[in-house]
Design an enzyme around this catalytic site. Sequence first.
Site, short mmCIF file in Angstrom:
data_model
loop_
_atom_site.label_atom_id
_atom_site.label_comp_id
_atom_site.label_asym_id
_atom_site.label_seq_id
_atom_site.Cartn_x
_atom_site.Cartn_y
_atom_site.Cartn_z
N CYS A 1 -2.42 -3.15 7.19
CA CYS A 1 -1.94 -3.04 8.57
C CYS A 1 -2.31 -1.65 9.12
O CYS A 1 -2.76 -0.76 8.39
CB CYS A 1 -0.42 -3.26 8.63
SG CYS A 1 0.56 -1.86 8.05
N GLU B 1 0.84 -1.21 0.00
CA GLU B 1 0.00 0.00 0.00
C GLU B 1 0.87 1.25 0.00
O GLU B 1 0.53 2.25 -0.63
CB GLU B 1 -0.91 0.02 1.24
CG GLU B 1 -1.91 -1.11 1.30
CD GLU B 1 -1.38 -2.32 2.06
OE1 GLU B 1 -0.22 -2.71 1.87
OE2 GLU B 1 -2.15 -2.89 2.85
N1 THU Z 1 2.12 -6.67 3.83
C1 THU Z 1 1.73 -5.72 2.92
O1 THU Z 1 2.47 -5.35 2.00
N2 THU Z 1 0.49 -5.19 3.07
C2 THU Z 1 -0.44 -5.62 3.98
O2 THU Z 1 -1.55 -5.11 4.01
C3 THU Z 1 -0.09 -6.68 4.91
C4 THU Z 1 1.32 -7.09 4.94
C5 THU Z 1 3.45 -7.27 3.64
C6 THU Z 1 4.50 -6.88 4.63
C7 THU Z 1 5.45 -8.04 4.57
O3 THU Z 1 6.36 -7.85 3.47
C8 THU Z 1 4.56 -9.24 4.22
O4 THU Z 1 3.35 -8.68 3.72
C9 THU Z 1 4.25 -10.12 5.40
O5 THU Z 1 3.78 -9.39 6.45
#
Ligand code: THU
Length: 185
Positions: free
Chosen positions: A103, A65
């Site tokens: 997140c 995001e």
């Molecule tokens: N992650 C995202 O890119 N966006 C989200 O909404 C949730 C988590 C990524 C962070 C990390 O690289 C991987 O997913 C595992 O947490």
Amino acid sequence: MRRQNFEELGEADRLLIETARRSSVNAYAPYSGFAVGSAVRTRSKRLYHGANLENAAYGLGMCAEVAAITAANSAGDYDIEAIAVVGFRFSTPPDVTQVVTPCGRCRQLIFEAGQIARTDPVVFSCSGDLEHIEEARISEMLPGAFGPDNLGLSQSWPQLRGQLVETVRRIEAAGAPSAGRAVKR
Ligand code: THU
């Protein structure tokens, strides 16, 4: 939050979600084995996308995001009206069936963009197979959020941004220092 069927969504939202999923192929995620793609749609109806980017210093990793929102802002097109997130585990055993929601930090970033744009961005949280899609407004996902309005900034940013643009115009008009000027004493 509303559960949605991909086939029942409008064309613009389907395209947004498909763009997010396509972007997931560019994830740099050797540590988590979890790929996330994201796409934002702005008021201009343009799409910007990004994927998660991890780092050996784990805490430095960036969410998909962030990449998508940064891409929109870098294009000078920060009025976000919708964002899609598609994620899945690709390392063994793969799992493409779980919905991935933004997140807390990403919710705050989406909220900020929405308050500046005077939108309440729609968030599509999706599983990799797109069998599970949850649609919600960012105001639902981050109730009672603190944002630029609390600092009185939503109103003043357009004017302050005008000053930024004017400053860049002025320093560009002055030109870059020539090699001759740089060595002259
Ligand atoms: N992650 C995202 O890119 N966006 C989200 O909404 C949730 C988590 C990524 C962070 C990390 O690289 C991987 O997913 C595992 O947490």
